[in-house]
Design an enzyme around this catalytic site. Sequence first.
Site, PDB file in Angstrom:
ATOM      1  N   ARG A 169       0.705  -1.227   0.062  1.00 40.02           N
ATOM      2  CA  ARG A 169      -0.135   0.090  -0.031  1.00 40.02           C
ATOM      3  C   ARG A 169       0.918   1.362  -0.039  1.00 40.02           C
ATOM      4  O   ARG A 169       0.543   2.066   0.522  1.00 40.02           O
ATOM      5  CB  ARG A 169      -0.977   0.198   1.231  1.00 40.02           C
ATOM      6  CG  ARG A 169      -1.908  -1.176   1.367  1.00 40.02           C
ATOM      7  CD  ARG A 169      -2.918  -0.954   0.260  1.00 40.02           C
ATOM      8  NE  ARG A 169      -3.956  -1.971   0.328  1.00 40.02           N
ATOM      9  CZ  ARG A 169      -4.006  -3.214   0.008  1.00 40.02           C
ATOM     10  NH1 ARG A 169      -3.216  -3.672  -0.740  1.00 40.02           N
ATOM     11  NH2 ARG A 169      -4.999  -3.692   0.114  1.00 40.02           N
ATOM     12  N   SER A 243     -10.371  -0.352   3.603  1.00 36.09           N
ATOM     13  CA  SER A 243      -9.565  -0.623   4.678  1.00 36.09           C
ATOM     14  C   SER A 243      -9.309   0.848   5.108  1.00 36.09           C
ATOM     15  O   SER A 243      -8.610   1.613   4.239  1.00 36.09           O
ATOM     16  CB  SER A 243      -8.557  -1.355   4.299  1.00 36.09           C
ATOM     17  OG  SER A 243      -8.889  -2.641   3.972  1.00 36.09           O
ATOM     18  N   GLU A 339      -4.408   4.011   6.124  1.00 33.63           N
ATOM     19  CA  GLU A 339      -4.156   3.894   4.717  1.00 33.63           C
ATOM     20  C   GLU A 339      -4.954   4.835   4.154  1.00 33.63           C
ATOM     21  O   GLU A 339      -4.428   5.208   3.049  1.00 33.63           O
ATOM     22  CB  GLU A 339      -4.721   2.365   4.250  1.00 33.63           C
ATOM     23  CG  GLU A 339      -4.540   2.050   2.907  1.00 33.63           C
ATOM     24  CD  GLU A 339      -5.497   1.071   2.263  1.00 33.63           C
ATOM     25  OE1 GLU A 339      -5.437  -0.200   2.617  1.00 33.63           O
ATOM     26  OE2 GLU A 339      -6.728   1.355   1.207  1.00 33.63           O
TER      27      GLU A 339
HETATM   28  P1  FAD Z   1      -8.570   8.879  -5.096  1.00 30.43           P
HETATM   29  O1  FAD Z   1      -9.240   8.398  -3.859  1.00 30.43           O
HETATM   30  O2  FAD Z   1      -8.977   9.791  -5.812  1.00 30.43           O
HETATM   31  O3  FAD Z   1      -7.113   9.208  -4.716  1.00 30.43           O
HETATM   32  C1  FAD Z   1      -6.149   8.778  -3.937  1.00 30.43           C
HETATM   33  C2  FAD Z   1      -4.784   9.271  -3.712  1.00 30.43           C
HETATM   34  O4  FAD Z   1      -4.255   9.214  -5.124  1.00 30.43           O
HETATM   35  C3  FAD Z   1      -4.812  10.771  -3.496  1.00 30.43           C
HETATM   36  O5  FAD Z   1      -3.849  10.863  -2.586  1.00 30.43           O
HETATM   37  C4  FAD Z   1      -4.935  11.449  -4.582  1.00 30.43           C
HETATM   38  O6  FAD Z   1      -4.500  12.771  -4.507  1.00 30.43           O
HETATM   39  C5  FAD Z   1      -3.959  10.693  -5.655  1.00 30.43           C
HETATM   40  N1  FAD Z   1      -4.245  10.514  -6.964  1.00 30.43           N
HETATM   41  C6  FAD Z   1      -5.219   9.828  -7.572  1.00 30.43           C
HETATM   42  N2  FAD Z   1      -5.201  10.073  -8.826  1.00 30.43           N
HETATM   43  C7  FAD Z   1      -4.059  10.489  -9.159  1.00 30.43           C
HETATM   44  C8  FAD Z   1      -3.307  10.848 -10.261  1.00 30.43           C
HETATM   45  N3  FAD Z   1      -3.917  10.631 -11.625  1.00 30.43           N
HETATM   46  N4  FAD Z   1      -2.247  11.516 -10.355  1.00 30.43           N
HETATM   47  C9  FAD Z   1      -1.664  11.636  -9.044  1.00 30.43           C
HETATM   48  N5  FAD Z   1      -2.264  11.397  -7.910  1.00 30.43           N
HETATM   49  C10 FAD Z   1      -3.436  10.850  -7.954  1.00 30.43           C
HETATM   50  N6  FAD Z   1      -7.658  -0.518  -2.158  1.00 30.43           N
HETATM   51  C11 FAD Z   1      -6.823  -1.610  -2.354  1.00 30.43           C
HETATM   52  O7  FAD Z   1      -5.605  -1.425  -2.847  1.00 30.43           O
HETATM   53  N7  FAD Z   1      -7.224  -2.765  -2.375  1.00 30.43           N
HETATM   54  C12 FAD Z   1      -8.814  -2.960  -1.989  1.00 30.43           C
HETATM   55  O8  FAD Z   1      -8.883  -4.248  -2.136  1.00 30.43           O
HETATM   56  C13 FAD Z   1      -9.336  -2.043  -2.098  1.00 30.43           C
HETATM   57  N8  FAD Z   1     -10.837  -2.035  -1.726  1.00 30.43           N
HETATM   58  C14 FAD Z   1     -11.693  -1.200  -1.705  1.00 30.43           C
HETATM   59  C15 FAD Z   1     -13.025  -1.254  -1.209  1.00 30.43           C
HETATM   60  C16 FAD Z   1     -13.855  -0.238  -1.044  1.00 30.43           C
HETATM   61  C17 FAD Z   1     -15.276  -0.418  -0.975  1.00 30.43           C
HETATM   62  C18 FAD Z   1     -13.282   1.242  -1.068  1.00 30.43           C
HETATM   63  C19 FAD Z   1     -14.368   2.382  -0.900  1.00 30.43           C
HETATM   64  C20 FAD Z   1     -12.122   1.506  -1.640  1.00 30.43           C
HETATM   65  C21 FAD Z   1     -11.126   0.093  -1.834  1.00 30.43           C
HETATM   66  N9  FAD Z   1      -9.710   0.403  -1.870  1.00 30.43           N
HETATM   67  C22 FAD Z   1      -8.989  -0.648  -2.037  1.00 30.43           C
HETATM   68  C23 FAD Z   1      -9.109   1.792  -1.962  1.00 30.43           C
HETATM   69  C24 FAD Z   1      -9.218   2.383  -3.213  1.00 30.43           C
HETATM   70  O9  FAD Z   1     -10.122   1.799  -4.014  1.00 30.43           O
HETATM   71  C25 FAD Z   1      -8.012   2.488  -4.098  1.00 30.43           C
HETATM   72  O10 FAD Z   1      -6.984   2.906  -3.224  1.00 30.43           O
HETATM   73  C26 FAD Z   1      -8.017   3.384  -5.202  1.00 30.43           C
HETATM   74  O11 FAD Z   1      -6.869   3.047  -6.050  1.00 30.43           O
HETATM   75  C27 FAD Z   1      -8.406   4.740  -5.220  1.00 30.43           C
HETATM   76  O12 FAD Z   1      -8.545   5.101  -6.566  1.00 30.43           O
HETATM   77  P2  FAD Z   1      -9.210   6.900  -6.636  1.00 30.43           P
HETATM   78  O13 FAD Z   1      -9.107   6.760  -8.263  1.00 30.43           O
HETATM   79  O14 FAD Z   1     -10.588   6.677  -6.112  1.00 30.43           O
HETATM   80  O15 FAD Z   1      -8.332   7.549  -6.000  1.00 30.43           O
HETATM   81  N1  EPU Z   2     -11.034 -10.361  10.281  1.00 25.23           N
HETATM   82  C1  EPU Z   2     -11.591 -10.345  11.355  1.00 25.23           C
HETATM   83  N2  EPU Z   2     -12.720  -9.305  11.775  1.00 25.23           N
HETATM   84  C2  EPU Z   2     -12.828  -8.460  10.916  1.00 25.23           C
HETATM   85  C3  EPU Z   2     -12.055  -8.312   9.647  1.00 25.23           C
HETATM   86  C4  EPU Z   2     -11.304  -9.396   9.314  1.00 25.23           C
HETATM   87  O1  EPU Z   2     -11.340 -11.227  12.480  1.00 25.23           O
HETATM   88  O2  EPU Z   2     -13.869  -7.628  11.366  1.00 25.23           O
HETATM   89  C5  EPU Z   2      -9.916 -11.351   9.989  1.00 25.23           C
HETATM   90  C6  EPU Z   2     -10.641 -12.199   8.853  1.00 25.23           C
HETATM   91  O3  EPU Z   2     -11.505 -13.197   9.398  1.00 25.23           O
HETATM   92  C7  EPU Z   2      -9.414 -12.887   8.011  1.00 25.23           C
HETATM   93  C8  EPU Z   2      -8.289 -11.528   8.202  1.00 25.23           C
HETATM   94  O4  EPU Z   2      -8.874 -10.637   9.398  1.00 25.23           O
HETATM   95  O5  EPU Z   2      -8.808 -13.885   8.811  1.00 25.23           O
HETATM   96  C9  EPU Z   2      -8.068 -10.622   7.094  1.00 25.23           C
HETATM   97  O6  EPU Z   2      -9.383 -10.293   6.703  1.00 25.23           O
HETATM   98  P1  EPU Z   2      -9.716  -9.944   5.093  1.00 25.23           P
HETATM   99  O7  EPU Z   2      -9.384 -11.296   4.298  1.00 25.23           O
HETATM  100  O8  EPU Z   2     -11.283  -9.403   5.244  1.00 25.23           O
HETATM  101  O9  EPU Z   2      -8.755  -9.024   4.616  1.00 25.23           O
HETATM  102  P2  EPU Z   2      -8.154  -7.843   5.396  1.00 25.23           P
HETATM  103  O10 EPU Z   2      -6.771  -8.054   5.578  1.00 25.23           O
HETATM  104  O11 EPU Z   2      -8.987  -7.209   6.200  1.00 25.23           O
HETATM  105  C10 EPU Z   2      -6.893  -6.759   3.160  1.00 25.23           C
HETATM  106  C11 EPU Z   2      -6.862  -5.583   2.531  1.00 25.23           C
HETATM  107  C12 EPU Z   2      -8.098  -5.383   1.515  1.00 25.23           C
HETATM  108  C13 EPU Z   2      -8.427  -6.448   0.535  1.00 25.23           C
HETATM  109  C14 EPU Z   2      -8.293  -7.737   1.224  1.00 25.23           C
HETATM  110  C15 EPU Z   2      -8.449  -8.888   0.358  1.00 25.23           C
HETATM  111  C16 EPU Z   2      -5.460  -4.252   3.863  1.00 25.23           C
HETATM  112  C17 EPU Z   2      -5.404  -3.067   4.590  1.00 25.23           C
HETATM  113  N3  EPU Z   2      -6.493  -4.340   3.173  1.00 25.23           N
HETATM  114  O12 EPU Z   2      -8.270  -6.682   3.814  1.00 25.23           O
HETATM  115  O13 EPU Z   2      -8.084  -4.176   0.723  1.00 25.23           O
HETATM  116  O14 EPU Z   2      -9.344  -6.318  -0.424  1.00 25.23           O
HETATM  117  O15 EPU Z   2      -7.224  -7.854   2.345  1.00 25.23           O
HETATM  118  O16 EPU Z   2      -6.994  -9.060  -0.237  1.00 25.23           O
HETATM  119  O17 EPU Z   2      -4.635  -4.731   3.432  1.00 25.23           O
HETATM  120  C18 EPU Z   2      -8.369  -1.737   1.142  1.00 25.23           C
HETATM  121  O18 EPU Z   2      -7.227  -1.644   0.825  1.00 25.23           O
HETATM  122  O19 EPU Z   2      -8.826  -0.696   1.099  1.00 25.23           O
HETATM  123  C19 EPU Z   2      -8.935  -3.083   0.982  1.00 25.23           C
HETATM  124  C20 EPU Z   2     -10.196  -3.227   1.125  1.00 25.23           C
END
Ligand code: FAD
Ligand code: EPU
Length: 343
Positions: A169, A243, A339
Amino acid sequence: MIQIIENASLKKLNSFGMEVQAKYLAAVHSSVDILELLDTICQQNEKPSQTPLVLGGGSNILFTKNYDGWVIKNELKGIELIAEDDDHVYIKAGAGENWHHFVINAIAHNWAGVENLALIPGMVGASPMQNIGAYGVEIKDVFHCLEAVHIKEQRTQLFYKNDCAFGYRDSVFKQAYKNEFVITSVTYRLNKKPVFHTKYGAIEEALEKMQVQTLHIKAIADAVIHIRNSKLPDPSITGNAGSFFKNPTISKMAFMELQKQFPAIIGYPVGDDQIKLAAGWLIEAAGWKGFRRGDVGCHHAQALILVNLRNASGQDVYQLSEDIRASVEEKFAVQLEREVNII
Ligand code: FAD
Ligand code: EPU
């Protein structure tokens, strides 16, 4: 002609749904637009207090106040095959392309490598910012290069993988080059022959339930979509940014000590002597899962996700995150790092 809106609402442009305003909001559709806009900003007499903020889908941002500066909404489109060899295709995508749309397009062409990253909200341009990752794959695994414009010097720069300092991240754009560049396009190196990643989380279980006979990248994406839909709140209904904290890493020794006190604690080995803890587990064990204070809460199915249930302010969410950090530190002596980008 770039349209500029003064005192623009950002409510629909951030997935937490925070009602904040930008002093100026401008959407850019090309690199030419960006250079023209940066020129305008440079020549502006009245200097806002903040440097320009580039916004993609706003899904990894928490606004805690109005933005006294320029918000540049990145709308650069286009997905193009620019080169190929026996094993790979090189796909260049505009920073303003929707990430999930990019994944679906890749699957439709049988280009493998991003299927585990299906349904991550946001835009292509943000994918290298925090090296997005899910279900055992990170952007660094398929990243080839990106183009960016330096905001102050208005020059274009190309970054290859080794220039980006990708980590969990993390990237150079969150560290040394924070707020310095507008990413305009990203080129990914995708595989013609898929390498399946199914070991992570509940993917295998989901594939079994789907009764998949022959494994293919679309089945993996479908499994990931199914898992994500079952536990992550939909930002169009409940404001959130995924997250809120990173999963913290501690030494193996410290983990073994914690295990004595908390036998159910969840951790995954990283290298030889480090353990990555599940922050969601720590937060749940500290009693926060499903917690609600006014309109702000800790999600009932995933404690790592903080939610805006209606009209919470960014300050409310931030305060809850502070309280969670303090309580996790007190109980486990582990520090949680955010994050989400706090503005
Ligand atoms: P923004 O929120 O618009 O921007 C994020 C940052 O990047 C800001 O600092 C912004 O200034 C900068 N930025 C954006 N675009 C540019 C650009 N073109 N040039 C320079 N800077 C820029 N993330 C994960 O890694 N894994 C996940 O599984 C995951 N699951 C998610 C689930 C949900 C429900 C939600 C709401 C979010 C999740 N995220 C996850 C976080 C998010 O989706 C990612 O970080 C995504 O890449 C953000 O994209 P954005 O375009 O919305 O960025
Ligand atoms: N868990 C709990 N309680 C909770 C949530 C999770 O006990 O309330 C336990 C789950 O049971 C599991 C472990 O924690 O054993 C990990 O949970 P999960 O698989 O849901 O993944 P996570 O570590 O919580 C990360 C990323 C997610 C990504 C998923 C799948 C980070 C900070 N988050 O979540 O990314 O989608 O793994 O790969 O690394 C994001 O970055 O925004 C994001 C959603």
